[in-house]
Scaffold this motif. Structure first.
Motif, PDB file in Angstrom:
ATOM      1  N   PHE A 150       6.323  -6.709 -43.740  1.00 49.18           N
ATOM      2  CA  PHE A 150       6.548  -5.276 -43.517  1.00 49.18           C
ATOM      3  C   PHE A 150       5.622  -4.883 -42.384  1.00 49.18           C
ATOM      4  O   PHE A 150       4.419  -5.090 -42.470  1.00 49.18           O
ATOM      5  N   THR A 151       6.185  -4.368 -41.310  1.00 54.86           N
ATOM      6  CA  THR A 151       5.375  -4.140 -40.115  1.00 54.86           C
ATOM      7  C   THR A 151       5.415  -2.685 -39.657  1.00 54.86           C
ATOM      8  O   THR A 151       6.359  -1.943 -39.948  1.00 54.86           O
ATOM      9  N   MET A 152       4.390  -2.330 -38.898  1.00 53.64           N
ATOM     10  CA  MET A 152       4.289  -0.986 -38.323  1.00 53.64           C
ATOM     11  C   MET A 152       5.451  -0.705 -37.357  1.00 53.64           C
ATOM     12  O   MET A 152       5.975   0.405 -37.333  1.00 53.64           O
ATOM     13  N   GLN A 156       8.448  -1.964 -37.388  1.00 54.81           N
ATOM     14  CA  GLN A 156       9.674  -1.848 -38.179  1.00 54.81           C
ATOM     15  C   GLN A 156       9.743  -0.483 -38.882  1.00 54.81           C
ATOM     16  O   GLN A 156      10.838   0.062 -39.089  1.00 54.81           O
ATOM     17  N   ALA A 157       8.595   0.070 -39.220  1.00 50.92           N
ATOM     18  CA  ALA A 157       8.552   1.355 -39.918  1.00 50.92           C
ATOM     19  C   ALA A 157       8.540   2.524 -38.948  1.00 50.92           C
ATOM     20  O   ALA A 157       8.443   3.681 -39.369  1.00 50.92           O
ATOM     21  N   LEU A 184       0.418   4.328 -30.830  1.00 52.39           N
ATOM     22  CA  LEU A 184       0.278   3.127 -31.662  1.00 52.39           C
ATOM     23  C   LEU A 184       0.298   1.872 -30.785  1.00 52.39           C
ATOM     24  O   LEU A 184      -0.421   0.907 -31.042  1.00 52.39           O
ATOM     25  N   LYS A 241       4.549  -5.963 -30.925  1.00 55.97           N
ATOM     26  CA  LYS A 241       3.363  -6.675 -31.439  1.00 55.97           C
ATOM     27  C   LYS A 241       2.120  -5.790 -31.352  1.00 55.97           C
ATOM     28  O   LYS A 241       1.251  -5.834 -32.209  1.00 55.97           O
ATOM     29  N   ALA A 242       2.029  -4.996 -30.298  1.00 57.12           N
ATOM     30  CA  ALA A 242       0.891  -4.075 -30.167  1.00 57.12           C
ATOM     31  C   ALA A 242       0.937  -3.029 -31.278  1.00 57.12           C
ATOM     32  O   ALA A 242      -0.094  -2.682 -31.865  1.00 57.12           O
ATOM     33  N   ILE A 243       2.137  -2.516 -31.568  1.00 55.96           N
ATOM     34  CA  ILE A 243       2.273  -1.539 -32.658  1.00 55.96           C
ATOM     35  C   ILE A 243       1.924  -2.184 -33.993  1.00 55.96           C
ATOM     36  O   ILE A 243       1.216  -1.594 -34.819  1.00 55.96           O
ATOM     37  N   ASP A 244       2.379  -3.415 -34.204  1.00 57.81           N
ATOM     38  CA  ASP A 244       2.094  -4.096 -35.471  1.00 57.81           C
ATOM     39  C   ASP A 244       0.592  -4.289 -35.682  1.00 57.81           C
ATOM     40  O   ASP A 244       0.124  -4.336 -36.817  1.00 57.81           O
ATOM     41  N   ALA A 245      -0.159  -4.423 -34.603  1.00 55.44           N
ATOM     42  CA  ALA A 245      -1.603  -4.680 -34.705  1.00 55.44           C
ATOM     43  C   ALA A 245      -2.424  -3.402 -34.817  1.00 55.44           C
ATOM     44  O   ALA A 245      -3.649  -3.461 -34.845  1.00 55.44           O
ATOM     45  N   SER A 246      -1.752  -2.244 -34.906  1.00 52.01           N
ATOM     46  CA  SER A 246      -2.482  -0.973 -34.810  1.00 52.01           C
ATOM     47  C   SER A 246      -2.847  -0.338 -36.152  1.00 52.01           C
ATOM     48  O   SER A 246      -3.456   0.734 -36.174  1.00 52.01           O
ATOM     49  N   ALA A 247      -2.515  -0.974 -37.259  1.00 51.49           N
ATOM     50  CA  ALA A 247      -2.699  -0.331 -38.575  1.00 51.49           C
ATOM     51  C   ALA A 247      -4.133   0.138 -38.809  1.00 51.49           C
ATOM     52  O   ALA A 247      -4.354   1.231 -39.328  1.00 51.49           O
ATOM     53  N   ALA A 259      -2.239   3.192 -39.327  1.00 54.15           N
ATOM     54  CA  ALA A 259      -1.340   3.238 -40.491  1.00 54.15           C
ATOM     55  C   ALA A 259      -1.246   4.654 -41.045  1.00 54.15           C
ATOM     56  O   ALA A 259      -0.149   5.139 -41.346  1.00 54.15           O
ATOM     57  N   LEU A 306       0.773   6.877 -38.661  1.00 53.82           N
ATOM     58  CA  LEU A 306       2.223   6.683 -38.803  1.00 53.82           C
ATOM     59  C   LEU A 306       2.722   7.285 -40.114  1.00 53.82           C
ATOM     60  O   LEU A 306       3.681   8.069 -40.125  1.00 53.82           O
TER      61      LEU A 306
END
Lengths: 206, 206
Positions: free
Chosen positions: A36-38, A40-41, A104, A139-145, A163, A166
């Protein structure tokens, strides 16, 4: 029985597995337990929502044409005297998606002029926003949580982890303006329903 | 420079790291790169939103008392003739949170009677929903991203993966009804603003 879990492949709490014994997992071959990724959300949520709003505006334009009404009446309609009119609701929905996603991803969001006065121009802004979202690095967004995001907030600034930003700011504000825009069009008498709001979601009817 | 990334500790795309060189990571000690989870993107979002709506209803009640208006006028107000009245908007917002979260957790959602006729009763339903959300197993929700969820959809059924169900169905429907409820109260003249909608979000003002 559950399929075997590939160790550490994804963010999955394997201790919860017994609760799902006997349930069907249909994730694609090779990625049985989906992460579950940033990104994707956020990105597809905004794309689907903005494209849905573009469709709602199409129906508003058709309604105005059929009724021989000036479309600007609908564009200036409001749910309450001190809430934004339709034009501004559309602009702000775009900006929540554009600015939030850009922050993000760690890039400066482009500034769009708020000069739309017709339905076609608003549809163009929606399309422009969706096109911008497609340029962002997932990938940058996914790493931003866990990264601290600082953003303008009235005369001051707000700060939240990616996170939280978002989950509790971008999505809530995005949906607020998306829903308000939809409700204005519906309040004007245009024949739209929940499906027009949800848009092209990945739903299987069975 | 970035802090060292603990290998495979979380769902983080390490290839994106260069984009954030020099940025500040403030995640708690020991979990430098925060994971992003399904439970985090659902339970606190619903709790904050439902509690915020309870506060909006408090202001509606105070407004009705001050104006010597019958609160049931507000409870029966609508944004459009064919949209739900406030009472139903509140009930459905609760149900989207309750039923959606329960399905992600793999448990049968409790059924609430739709028999509220007063603001106090609606506030009780909101509180009951928040209390139910607290009973759910966050690990089970976190493991549901790739699981196929089947849910009632009008006369038929819908099916989506857990992640899609949360991102494209539960959250969008939840926010739709939450926003509609808020907008009805505001359209009735109650003095509320965006902060009342967002509620107690984890925001730092700087």
């Amino acid at each position: 029985m559950l399929p075997p879990i590939e160790p550490a492949a994804h963010c999955v709490q394997t201790s919860a597995a017994p609760a799902f014994a006997g349930m069907k997992f249909n994730a694609p071959e090779g990625s049985r337990l989906m992460p579950f990724t940033m990104s994707q959300a956020s990105l597809p949520v905004f794309e689907i929502g903005l494209n849905a709003l573009s469709g709602v505006l199409d129906k508003a334009a058709a309604y105005a044409a059929a009724k021989k009404a000036d479309p600007s009446v609908i564009l200036n309609w409001r749910l309450a005297p001190d809430m934004f009119a339709l034009t501004r609701q559309v602009q702000v929905a775009c900006d929540q998606a554009k600015n939030g996603s850009a922050r993000l991803a760690g890039v400066e969001p482009p500034k769009f002029e708020d000069n739309e006065t017709t339905i076609d121009q608003l549809k163009e802004r929606l399309a422009k926003t969706v096109a911008f979202l497609k340029t962002l690095d997932t990938k940058a967004i996914d790493a931003s949580a866990g990264r601290e995001i600082t953003f303008p907030l009235g005369p001051a600034k707000g700060q939240m982890t990616g996170a939280d930003y978002l989950n509790h700011f971008i999505l809530s504000n995005f949906y607020f303006h998306l829903t308000a825009a939809y409700a204005i069009v519906r309040a004007c008498g245009v024949d739209i329903g929940k499906r027009d709001f949800l848009g092209a979601i990945p739903l299987k009817r069975i």
